[in-house]
Write an enzyme that holds these catalytic residues in place. Sequence first.
Site, PDB file in Angstrom:
ATOM      1  N   ARG A 152     -18.470   6.936 -25.477  1.00  0.00           N
ATOM      2  CA  ARG A 152     -18.167   6.600 -26.862  1.00  0.00           C
ATOM      3  C   ARG A 152     -17.190   5.428 -26.970  1.00  0.00           C
ATOM      4  O   ARG A 152     -17.306   4.599 -27.857  1.00  0.00           O
ATOM      5  CB  ARG A 152     -17.573   7.814 -27.570  1.00  0.00           C
TER       6      ARG A 152
ATOM      7  N   LYS B 280     -19.541  23.449 -31.380  1.00  0.00           N
ATOM      8  CA  LYS B 280     -18.915  22.163 -31.101  1.00  0.00           C
ATOM      9  C   LYS B 280     -18.501  22.206 -29.638  1.00  0.00           C
ATOM     10  O   LYS B 280     -17.607  22.960 -29.250  1.00  0.00           O
ATOM     11  CB  LYS B 280     -17.698  21.941 -31.999  1.00  0.00           C
TER      12      LYS B 280
ATOM     13  N   ASP C 140       0.812  -1.220   0.000  1.00  0.00           N
ATOM     14  CA  ASP C 140       0.000   0.000   0.000  1.00  0.00           C
ATOM     15  C   ASP C 140       0.841   1.263   0.000  1.00  0.00           C
ATOM     16  O   ASP C 140       0.517   2.232  -0.681  1.00  0.00           O
ATOM     17  CB  ASP C 140      -0.934   0.008   1.218  1.00  0.00           C
ATOM     18  N   ALA C 141       1.952   1.236   0.752  1.00  0.00           N
ATOM     19  CA  ALA C 141       2.766   2.454   0.869  1.00  0.00           C
ATOM     20  C   ALA C 141       3.389   2.799  -0.484  1.00  0.00           C
ATOM     21  O   ALA C 141       3.366   3.961  -0.908  1.00  0.00           O
ATOM     22  CB  ALA C 141       3.846   2.262   1.917  1.00  0.00           C
TER      23      ALA C 141
ATOM     24  N   SER D 222     -16.866  10.165 -35.463  1.00  0.00           N
ATOM     25  CA  SER D 222     -16.116  11.371 -35.175  1.00  0.00           C
ATOM     26  C   SER D 222     -16.412  12.381 -36.296  1.00  0.00           C
ATOM     27  O   SER D 222     -17.265  12.112 -37.142  1.00  0.00           O
ATOM     28  CB  SER D 222     -14.671  10.912 -35.111  1.00  0.00           C
TER      29      SER D 222
ATOM     30  N   TYR E  38     -27.547  16.534 -29.492  1.00  0.00           N
ATOM     31  CA  TYR E  38     -27.399  17.000 -30.878  1.00  0.00           C
ATOM     32  C   TYR E  38     -27.574  15.896 -31.917  1.00  0.00           C
ATOM     33  O   TYR E  38     -27.420  16.127 -33.108  1.00  0.00           O
ATOM     34  CB  TYR E  38     -26.054  17.693 -31.088  1.00  0.00           C
TER      35      TYR E  38
ATOM     36  N   CYS F 266      27.074  16.343 -23.877  1.00  0.00           N
ATOM     37  CA  CYS F 266      25.862  15.845 -23.223  1.00  0.00           C
ATOM     38  C   CYS F 266      25.786  16.421 -21.813  1.00  0.00           C
ATOM     39  O   CYS F 266      26.732  16.288 -21.043  1.00  0.00           O
ATOM     40  CB  CYS F 266      25.898  14.321 -23.179  1.00  0.00           C
TER      41      CYS F 266
ATOM     42  N   CYS G  39      26.308  13.485 -19.132  1.00  0.00           N
ATOM     43  CA  CYS G  39      27.536  12.719 -18.902  1.00  0.00           C
ATOM     44  C   CYS G  39      28.787  13.401 -19.448  1.00  0.00           C
ATOM     45  O   CYS G  39      29.897  12.924 -19.216  1.00  0.00           O
ATOM     46  CB  CYS G  39      27.417  11.318 -19.511  1.00  0.00           C
TER      47      CYS G  39
ATOM     48  N   CYS H  18      24.054  12.358 -27.820  1.00  0.00           N
ATOM     49  CA  CYS H  18      25.146  12.052 -26.912  1.00  0.00           C
ATOM     50  C   CYS H  18      25.816  10.763 -27.390  1.00  0.00           C
ATOM     51  O   CYS H  18      25.138   9.807 -27.762  1.00  0.00           O
ATOM     52  CB  CYS H  18      24.571  11.860 -25.516  1.00  0.00           C
TER      53      CYS H  18
ATOM     54  N   ASP I 234     -16.862  21.229 -26.212  1.00  0.00           N
ATOM     55  CA  ASP I 234     -15.624  20.541 -25.855  1.00  0.00           C
ATOM     56  C   ASP I 234     -15.865  19.698 -24.605  1.00  0.00           C
ATOM     57  O   ASP I 234     -15.554  20.098 -23.497  1.00  0.00           O
ATOM     58  CB  ASP I 234     -14.521  21.575 -25.606  1.00  0.00           C
TER      59      ASP I 234
ATOM     60  N   LYS J 108     -23.970  20.577 -40.390  1.00  0.00           N
ATOM     61  CA  LYS J 108     -24.545  19.288 -40.794  1.00  0.00           C
ATOM     62  C   LYS J 108     -25.559  19.537 -41.910  1.00  0.00           C
ATOM     63  O   LYS J 108     -26.324  20.515 -41.832  1.00  0.00           O
ATOM     64  CB  LYS J 108     -25.270  18.619 -39.612  1.00  0.00           C
TER      65      LYS J 108
ATOM     66  N   GLU K  64     -23.337  15.783 -25.954  1.00  0.00           N
ATOM     67  CA  GLU K  64     -22.069  16.037 -25.284  1.00  0.00           C
ATOM     68  C   GLU K  64     -22.284  16.338 -23.808  1.00  0.00           C
ATOM     69  O   GLU K  64     -23.125  17.155 -23.454  1.00  0.00           O
ATOM     70  CB  GLU K  64     -21.390  17.230 -25.979  1.00  0.00           C
TER      71      GLU K  64
ATOM     72  N   TYR L  64       2.282   1.942  -3.368  1.00  0.00           N
ATOM     73  CA  TYR L  64       1.173   2.347  -4.240  1.00  0.00           C
ATOM     74  C   TYR L  64       0.779   3.801  -3.970  1.00  0.00           C
ATOM     75  O   TYR L  64       0.660   4.611  -4.888  1.00  0.00           O
ATOM     76  CB  TYR L  64      -0.009   1.406  -3.992  1.00  0.00           C
ATOM     77  N   ASP L  65       0.634   4.133  -2.684  1.00  0.00           N
ATOM     78  CA  ASP L  65       0.260   5.504  -2.335  1.00  0.00           C
ATOM     79  C   ASP L  65       1.325   6.492  -2.786  1.00  0.00           C
ATOM     80  O   ASP L  65       1.009   7.592  -3.236  1.00  0.00           O
ATOM     81  CB  ASP L  65       0.051   5.630  -0.822  1.00  0.00           C
TER      82      ASP L  65
ATOM     83  N   LYS M 191     -13.089  24.283 -36.868  1.00  0.00           N
ATOM     84  CA  LYS M 191     -12.465  24.586 -35.574  1.00  0.00           C
ATOM     85  C   LYS M 191     -12.087  26.053 -35.463  1.00  0.00           C
ATOM     86  O   LYS M 191     -11.822  26.711 -36.459  1.00  0.00           O
ATOM     87  CB  LYS M 191     -11.190  23.734 -35.408  1.00  0.00           C
TER      88      LYS M 191
ATOM     89  N   GLU N  52     -23.982  24.733 -35.420  1.00  0.00           N
ATOM     90  CA  GLU N  52     -24.147  24.708 -33.963  1.00  0.00           C
ATOM     91  C   GLU N  52     -22.780  24.636 -33.309  1.00  0.00           C
ATOM     92  O   GLU N  52     -21.814  24.193 -33.941  1.00  0.00           O
ATOM     93  CB  GLU N  52     -24.984  23.481 -33.576  1.00  0.00           C
TER      94      GLU N  52
HETATM   95  S1  IVH Z   1     -22.072  15.454 -34.267  1.00  0.00           S
HETATM   96  C1  IVH Z   1     -21.830  11.589 -36.671  1.00  0.00           C
HETATM   97  N1  IVH Z   1     -22.282  17.759 -33.001  1.00  0.00           N
HETATM   98  O1  IVH Z   1     -17.090  16.242 -31.421  1.00  0.00           O
HETATM   99  C2  IVH Z   1     -21.547  12.934 -36.070  1.00  0.00           C
HETATM  100  N2  IVH Z   1     -20.496  16.319 -32.398  1.00  0.00           N
HETATM  101  O2  IVH Z   1     -14.763  15.712 -33.002  1.00  0.00           O
HETATM  102  C3  IVH Z   1     -21.409  12.875 -34.610  1.00  0.00           C
HETATM  103  N3  IVH Z   1     -19.109  17.167 -30.574  1.00  0.00           N
HETATM  104  O3  IVH Z   1     -17.360  12.776 -31.235  1.00  0.00           O
HETATM  105  C4  IVH Z   1     -21.002  14.096 -33.949  1.00  0.00           C
HETATM  106  N4  IVH Z   1     -20.192  19.035 -30.267  1.00  0.00           N
HETATM  107  O4  IVH Z   1     -18.177  14.150 -29.220  1.00  0.00           O
HETATM  108  C5  IVH Z   1     -21.578  16.617 -33.140  1.00  0.00           C
HETATM  109  N5  IVH Z   1     -22.620  19.782 -31.933  1.00  0.00           N
HETATM  110  C6  IVH Z   1     -21.923  18.658 -32.073  1.00  0.00           C
HETATM  111  C7  IVH Z   1     -20.795  18.378 -31.267  1.00  0.00           C
HETATM  112  C8  IVH Z   1     -20.116  17.192 -31.472  1.00  0.00           C
HETATM  113  C9  IVH Z   1     -19.185  18.285 -29.859  1.00  0.00           C
HETATM  114  C10 IVH Z   1     -18.051  16.138 -30.417  1.00  0.00           C
HETATM  115  C11 IVH Z   1     -18.527  14.718 -30.452  1.00  0.00           C
HETATM  116  C12 IVH Z   1     -17.719  14.068 -31.549  1.00  0.00           C
HETATM  117  C13 IVH Z   1     -16.557  14.972 -31.636  1.00  0.00           C
HETATM  118  C14 IVH Z   1     -15.862  14.893 -32.966  1.00  0.00           C
END
Ligand code: IVH
Length: 683
Positions: free
Chosen positions: A131, A110, A25-26, A74, A217, A410, A413, A428, A112, A281, A168, A28-29, A305, A108
Amino acid sequence: MVRLAAEIEQANADYHGADAPTMDDAAYDALKRELAGMEAEFPHLAAADSPSGKVGAAPSDAFRKVAHSVRMMSLENAFSAQDVADFVARIRSFLNLAADAPLAFTAEPKIDGLSLSIRYEHGRLVQAATRGDGTTGEDVTANALTIRDLPHELKGPDIPGVLEVRGEVYMTHADFAALNAGGEGRVFANPRNAAGGALRQLDPAVTARRPLHFFAYGWGALSEPLGPTQSGAVERLAALGFTTNPLTRVCHAVDDLLAAWADIEQRRATLGYDIDGVVYKVDDLALQARLGYRSTTPRWALAHKFPAQTAWTRLDRIEIQVGRTGALSPVARLAPVTVGGVVVSNATLHNEDYIAGRAADGTPIRGGADIREGDWVRVFRAGDVIPKIDAVDLDQRPAEAPAYAFPHRCPACGSDAVREAGDAVRRCTGGIACPAQAIEKLRHFVSRAAFDIEGLGSRQVEAFYSAGWIAEPADIFALSRHREALLATPGYGEKSVTSLLAGIEERRVIALDRLIFALGIRHVGEQAARLLARRYQHWSSFIAAMDAARGETSDAWRDLTAIEGVGAVLARSLVMSFAQETERAAIDRLVAELTEIVPAAAPKTEDSPIAGLTLVFTGTLERMTRAEAKVRAEAMGAKVAGSVSARTDLLVAGPGAGSKAKKAAELGVRVIDEDEWLKIAQG
Ligand code: IVH
């Protein structure tokens, strides 16, 4: 940090999974404390799935696996207006739509966060899954039930029999700040990591204390359609009780999309949660269905992005780290600065030329500005990558600041550090006489894909090296000489010492490919080691071949470089290692400690129709990337070659296959298309 996390995960697996603790344990900790300390100091380097955020067993074992009935995909990324225009043009061309035919999109934010799929049956929430790898996720139902934006029961009339809603999970900035200030013992790097940690808690009561939110979404399996359009379907989700993003809108042209992007970016700072771009989309779901999917991304969507976030700060010092192969890697120590919500205090400087501002071929880097200690530099982060420096403010350079003199010795050494022609990296020359190289080599030697010795992780290696017990791999097999001293070491007891020594004994029998990989020869990764083991079968033939291959006109050299995947650079590095006296002596000492070197296991043939065959891929693959296809074929025991020859057994030809298909026909090689390949690949 990665190594520490791996050791902790291993200890967790041994303790919880195998019910056979390998660490007291120690000890590990102490590991957990060291990792947590580093995460607090370098929060931007904390992994989302760090064991610090988990209780007890590794969640991969702790959470039940859920197979997604519809894969979680994705998104393709875009960074410029041109990318967006190309996306729209590609769709029009795919669908054969005239330039003026109407085509609507949704735009829309994205978010995070982490994507989650939640299944409702007859209106009741029955399962929530992460996912995972897109095909299989983890069952986090109990934790998802604590998310307030997720209804436990759907609202309204006409509730679908089955609805898998996707969206999300995220944490707001306010909740994130409160969590980090709340002294739960852990500082999270960013809201996304905090949300990940909360969602993967073993105890839902802990998740409940960390407020999570959810934007819906999309969807997976459905018993009936939600509507004819993306926007309509999302409205329907809102009517059923989900929270949808209020900034979602419908656009009709590229300019509209770009305006939506600019508008959302402008609001970014005031939203109260992290977003990293805008998702477009195709609105018409019938068109979405026609457009379909590539291997991991839909053709009908695009993630536009935001540009990488940057910040100016002072570069205090340049430090040099020495790696396993002796590479001197410069690291910038920075006055801490927040870049996109993450505190950054280190940045990679890559190599000597990068600091000097000019690549070996003379191409300027950062407009040719060099980097000096004391400079004001611009740091940028794009996604999760290590921060980099992309600009220097020459006006603010202290007048007396000298150009940085990259060391020619280096720092660990004192040996000469030299650059070979065509190599940007200075190395090196101390070999294992250099402590930095020796430790890194030993770490590599015991790593999972190499000797993988239970109870001997990178921390132990460093401690035993410092104690003077091990200087090279062969010494590990003589560690029993230090049994008494080991017993006197804090964190060790009779049991752990016995099991460590037993773990070492076990590895006196080792597979040839693992041994070759473990030697840590430059350019010889796991894959190359496997190829070499397969080709030479036995250690004695392998080593004889390395000796015979010293002259590059020899048959042995030709033989070696004829192995698909072994190029001249790799071959040279390999042959040189065996020719170099001190290195060779160390290898011989190691091999003398081993009792058996097992020839590489032949691939299983019973269940793979392509085991032992040589495949070539050509043309475009639509549903599996070339890289994925290669990995898959190799996993099934096949060899993948780059060109068609008399030794080729099978050519997988996608559209656009040109000369290779012709050559295959001439040679009478069997040719199949992507559909047939997928049948094979999917068993
Ligand atoms: S649509 C088939 N819409 O971004 C399409 N994804 O980089 C499925 N994400 O895995 C994704 N905001 O986790 C969609 N408005 C949004 C999103 C979104 C964030 C994420 C999602 C996806 C990742 C891809």
